[in-house]
Design an enzyme around this catalytic site. Sequence first.
Site, PDB file in Angstrom:
ATOM      1  N   LYS A   1       0.859  -1.180   0.000  1.00 48.37           N
ATOM      2  CA  LYS A   1       0.000   0.000   0.000  1.00 48.37           C
ATOM      3  C   LYS A   1       0.892   1.227   0.000  1.00 48.37           C
ATOM      4  O   LYS A   1       2.011   1.213   0.530  1.00 48.37           O
ATOM      5  CB  LYS A   1      -0.890   0.015   1.240  1.00 48.37           C
ATOM      6  CG  LYS A   1      -2.160   0.845   1.083  1.00 48.37           C
ATOM      7  CD  LYS A   1      -3.225   0.084   0.300  1.00 48.37           C
ATOM      8  CE  LYS A   1      -4.556   0.828   0.319  1.00 48.37           C
ATOM      9  NZ  LYS A   1      -5.633   0.018  -0.287  1.00 48.37           N
TER      10      LYS A   1
ATOM     11  N   VAL B   1     -17.638   3.751  -3.502  1.00 46.42           N
ATOM     12  CA  VAL B   1     -18.162   2.381  -3.437  1.00 46.42           C
ATOM     13  C   VAL B   1     -19.587   2.354  -2.901  1.00 46.42           C
ATOM     14  O   VAL B   1     -20.445   1.644  -3.427  1.00 46.42           O
ATOM     15  CB  VAL B   1     -17.259   1.495  -2.558  1.00 46.42           C
ATOM     16  CG1 VAL B   1     -17.861   0.106  -2.394  1.00 46.42           C
ATOM     17  CG2 VAL B   1     -15.865   1.397  -3.163  1.00 46.42           C
ATOM     18  N   GLY B   2     -19.837   3.127  -1.856  1.00 46.71           N
ATOM     19  CA  GLY B   2     -21.112   3.061  -1.159  1.00 46.71           C
ATOM     20  C   GLY B   2     -22.323   3.300  -2.034  1.00 46.71           C
ATOM     21  O   GLY B   2     -23.355   2.637  -1.868  1.00 46.71           O
TER      22      GLY B   2
END
EC number: 1.4.1.23
Length: 360
Positions: A88, A192-193
């Site tokens: 990451k 995304v939500g």
Amino acid sequence: MTDPTDGILHTLFHSEQGGHEQVVLCQDRASGLKAVIAIHSTALGPALGGTRFYPYASEEEAVADALNLARGMSYKNAMAGLDHGGGKAVIIGDPEQIKSEELLLAYGRFVASLGGRYVTACDVGTYVADMDVVARESRWTTGRSPENGGAGDSSVLTAFGVFQGMRASAQHVWGDPTLRGRKVGVAGVGKVGHYLVEHLLSDGAEVVITDVREESVRRITDKHPGVAVAADTEALIRTEGLDIYAPCALGGALNDRSVAVLTAKVVCGAANNQLAHPGVEKDLADRAILYAPDYVVNAGGVIQVADELHGFDFDRCKAKASKIFDTTLAIFARAKDDGIPPAAAADRIAEQRMAEARRR
């Protein structure tokens, strides 16, 4: 004198949260770039994970986040069946204030300098257009636009995977994989939500949402006036009759305080690192709240960006993301057999795959 048990180096070399292979601090003064690239494991293959662009309160907080996120990616990629380890990157700063082409190109050069040990993609604060810029300096970049040989927005399959995990949770708790008639609270309806909300509504769920950005809420309520809105996450988790809570914003949503007042019977969401600290998973289990491990159910996006490296095929990716349903059910079964929380069961399965890869 500084306590030697404090600090990033102690975390990296001596704690259970450490064990990373490599951490790279990146700086380009001309563009203002300050970034951290953390590679947790390459046991299964090149580390794969997105780039987060966020205004951290301190450099130490940024490094800690990179370490946690990279470790999570190792487990996510292992559980998704990918031939990738975990990595990451975080870029320190407000993307709305300092993001520039020059900065992204400088970042791309740092990614390229790792020679393929780390493959980057989008995350909070970075988008497809940003990856197109980064890719000009590093071929180890995914999440690019279709016009530039990429797969485009990975949020679509991330939401689809979370929906599959939610269906599996419903199957485990209520004996039926449908969300019809279930009240689902979604905290964070951004990248995304908002896709997850569409899946839920299509399946007949009753949806309650909240988001710190008014425009994100309005985008949904303008299209779906029947969707209820909670004032904030605190109000959402206390909603009467809530069946499922879906944290879809930043991590740490499940902590001592929130678990104590949570009304839902299931937690299944897209956010990374939802458990604020070790032990929260047991607190959930003690309250008979089923937790679908975040890195399992939100793996749809990484499945997509990994596929991009081999010539993207959406149908192939969607088919693989649909298996999140079966993987989630298998974790619940393992948890029951071993007498442990689902988060611990998922960790055991992922760790076994990584250990077997190291022995080869």
